[in-house]
Scaffold this active site. Structure first.
Site, PDB file in Angstrom:
ATOM      1  N   ARG A   1       0.795  -1.232   0.000  1.00  0.00           N
ATOM      2  CA  ARG A   1       0.000   0.000   0.000  1.00  0.00           C
ATOM      3  C   ARG A   1       0.825   1.278   0.000  1.00  0.00           C
ATOM      4  O   ARG A   1       0.546   2.198  -0.767  1.00  0.00           O
ATOM      5  CB  ARG A   1      -0.904   0.079   1.257  1.00  0.00           C
ATOM      6  CG  ARG A   1      -2.196  -0.626   1.156  1.00  0.00           C
ATOM      7  CD  ARG A   1      -2.564  -1.160   2.518  1.00  0.00           C
ATOM      8  NE  ARG A   1      -1.578  -2.137   2.883  1.00  0.00           N
ATOM      9  CZ  ARG A   1      -1.643  -3.402   2.479  1.00  0.00           C
ATOM     10  NH1 ARG A   1      -2.658  -3.824   1.816  1.00  0.00           N
ATOM     11  NH2 ARG A   1      -0.672  -4.259   2.776  1.00  0.00           N
ATOM     12  N   THR A   2       1.787   1.363   0.901  1.00  0.00           N
ATOM     13  CA  THR A   2       2.455   2.657   1.091  1.00  0.00           C
ATOM     14  C   THR A   2       3.196   3.047  -0.187  1.00  0.00           C
ATOM     15  O   THR A   2       3.019   4.154  -0.708  1.00  0.00           O
ATOM     16  CB  THR A   2       3.417   2.594   2.286  1.00  0.00           C
ATOM     17  OG1 THR A   2       2.705   2.061   3.394  1.00  0.00           O
ATOM     18  CG2 THR A   2       3.945   3.976   2.638  1.00  0.00           C
TER      19      THR A   2
ATOM     20  N   LYS B   1      26.300  -3.627  -2.174  1.00  0.00           N
ATOM     21  CA  LYS B   1      27.768  -3.576  -2.341  1.00  0.00           C
ATOM     22  C   LYS B   1      28.410  -2.825  -1.181  1.00  0.00           C
ATOM     23  O   LYS B   1      29.593  -2.526  -1.202  1.00  0.00           O
ATOM     24  CB  LYS B   1      28.117  -2.854  -3.643  1.00  0.00           C
ATOM     25  CG  LYS B   1      27.535  -3.480  -4.887  1.00  0.00           C
ATOM     26  CD  LYS B   1      27.889  -2.608  -6.100  1.00  0.00           C
ATOM     27  CE  LYS B   1      26.896  -2.780  -7.221  1.00  0.00           C
ATOM     28  NZ  LYS B   1      26.909  -1.627  -8.147  1.00  0.00           N
TER      29      LYS B   1
ATOM     30  N   ARG C   1      11.232   3.893   3.043  1.00  0.00           N
ATOM     31  CA  ARG C   1      10.968   2.940   4.144  1.00  0.00           C
ATOM     32  C   ARG C   1      12.253   2.183   4.442  1.00  0.00           C
ATOM     33  O   ARG C   1      12.963   1.767   3.533  1.00  0.00           O
ATOM     34  CB  ARG C   1       9.860   1.950   3.759  1.00  0.00           C
ATOM     35  CG  ARG C   1       9.679   0.852   4.802  1.00  0.00           C
ATOM     36  CD  ARG C   1       8.482  -0.020   4.557  1.00  0.00           C
ATOM     37  NE  ARG C   1       7.235   0.689   4.812  1.00  0.00           N
ATOM     38  CZ  ARG C   1       6.025   0.129   4.750  1.00  0.00           C
ATOM     39  NH1 ARG C   1       5.916  -1.161   4.446  1.00  0.00           N
ATOM     40  NH2 ARG C   1       4.954   0.835   4.986  1.00  0.00           N
TER      41      ARG C   1
ATOM     42  N   HIS D   1       5.268   5.742  11.275  1.00  0.00           N
ATOM     43  CA  HIS D   1       4.712   5.599   9.922  1.00  0.00           C
ATOM     44  C   HIS D   1       3.724   6.765   9.762  1.00  0.00           C
ATOM     45  O   HIS D   1       2.508   6.589   9.797  1.00  0.00           O
ATOM     46  CB  HIS D   1       4.021   4.237   9.805  1.00  0.00           C
ATOM     47  CG  HIS D   1       3.653   3.835   8.415  1.00  0.00           C
ATOM     48  ND1 HIS D   1       3.713   4.695   7.329  1.00  0.00           N
ATOM     49  CD2 HIS D   1       3.213   2.641   7.929  1.00  0.00           C
ATOM     50  CE1 HIS D   1       3.323   4.035   6.245  1.00  0.00           C
ATOM     51  NE2 HIS D   1       3.017   2.800   6.582  1.00  0.00           N
TER      52      HIS D   1
HETATM   53  N1   CP Z   1      -0.142  -0.166   5.889  1.00  0.00           N
HETATM   54  C1   CP Z   1       1.063  -0.385   5.309  1.00  0.00           C
HETATM   55  O1   CP Z   1       2.081   0.233   5.646  1.00  0.00           O
HETATM   56  O2   CP Z   1       1.028  -1.328   4.321  1.00  0.00           O
HETATM   57  P1   CP Z   1       2.271  -1.778   3.457  1.00  0.00           P
HETATM   58  O3   CP Z   1       3.260  -2.425   4.382  1.00  0.00           O
HETATM   59  O4   CP Z   1       1.723  -2.726   2.427  1.00  0.00           O
HETATM   60  O5   CP Z   1       2.868  -0.546   2.831  1.00  0.00           O
END
Ligand code: CP
Length: 304
Positions: free
Chosen positions: A51-52, A80, A101, A129
């Site tokens: 999703r993110t 590397k 991320r 998050h």
């Molecule tokens: N909610 C969320 O962060 O989903 P993903 O890990 O799929 O990005």
């Protein structure tokens, strides 16, 4: 309100959150804009995501931007031995906005030492998050009609759940009550109960999901995250500890809404999906509009 980087929800104000909710609403109406025309958005995901990453990419495309990115760390020069500091300095030259991320808590704060460009933390370990918390807050606003006056139950992995940590900073800007539901091993840490005390938010802790369902307006379910446990036997002991099914949901208020940041494993039974209380797939769509609003906001505050 001149922010260009979002690493945490800890310093977001209610004024900013309300502004971003309005921005998300206007993106819902517009669907496509040219606010980021000519810009390049980089999505750097060194940990799995559906999703993110893809909702940021969809949001960027709908704002007219071009997208570059990494979805699999094993294909990058980090393999590397390139450091995160060097990687971000490279993207500082290649992109106008970076979404990243990383599996390490605190990585986002470290990275912004090396770039002044607009930046969003797409999740750093068990820490934060923030874009998820914004879309969750927007979802509560849409589903419940308001955030003030609501009782919100957080269920599951409250120890490692970064979405819970980020969301607590935002919902505690409003007049709410909180119920924490978790096994002892996955309890919310004092850092967050102290935050609620400082902000005058009433909260209680319980292991009883059924009681929490009856008294809440919002149930925020979370996954027990296998990837955060050092000892897999600990995960095996706790997995499946809370399962919300249709029978349980029907014991709650008729107006109850069930949220989940997703992905789910087994903590929400699929028989909940057809109920009007199930808000988790609508939550995904809300994320698209919130991320459109967020990218526009951060980018519009940045001067070369
Ligand atoms: N909610 C969320 O962060 O989903 P993903 O890990 O799929 O990005």
């Amino acid at each position: 309100m001149n922010r260009t980087q979002l690493t945490t929800t800890a310093d977001l104000t209610r004024e900013e959150v309300d502004f971003l909710i309005k921005e998300a609403e206007s993106m819902r109406e517009a669907r496509h804009t040219d606010d980021l025309k000519g810009k390049v958005v980089a999505t750097l995901f060194f940990e799995p995501s559906t999703r993110t990453r893809l909702s940021f990419e969809s949001a960027a495309a709908r704002l007219g931007a071009s997208i570059i990115g990494v979805a699999d760390a094993s294909t990058t020069s980090t393999k590397k031995g390139e450091t995160l500091a060097d990687t971000i300095q490279v993207f500082d030259k290649l992109a106008d906005i970076v979404v990243m991320r990383q599996p390490t808590s605190g990585a986002a704060e470290e990275v912004i030492k090396y770039t002044k460009k607009p930046f969003v933390n797409g999740g750093d370990g068990a820490n934060q998050h923030p874009s998820q918390a914004l879309l969750d807050t927007y979802t509560i606003h849409r589903e419940a009609g308001a955030i003030d006056g609501k009782t919100i139950a957080f269920v599951g992995d409250l120890k490692y759940g970064r979405t819970v940590h980020s969301l607590l900073y935002l919902v505690s800007l409003y007049d709410i009550k909180v119920v924490f539901v978790s096994p002892e091993e996955l309890k919310i840490s004092e850092k967050y109960t102290n935050l609620l005390k400082e902000r005058g938010v009433e909260y209680e802790e319980t292991e009883d999901l059924s009681e929490a369902v009856k008294k809440s307006d919002i149930i925020y379910m979370t996954r027990i995250q296998a990837e955060r446990f050092e000892d897999p036997r600990e995960y095996d002991k706790l997995k499946g500890c809370y399962i919300l099914d249709a029978n349980l949901v029907k014991q709650g208020k008729e107006s109850l809404k069930v949220l989940h940041p997703l992905p789910r494993v087994d903590e929400i039974a699929t028989d909940v999906d057809e109920l009007p209380q199930a808000a988790y797939f609508r939550q995904v769509e809300n994320g698209l509009y919130m991320r459109m609003g967020l990218l526009k906001y951060l980018s519009s505050n940045y001067n070369e």
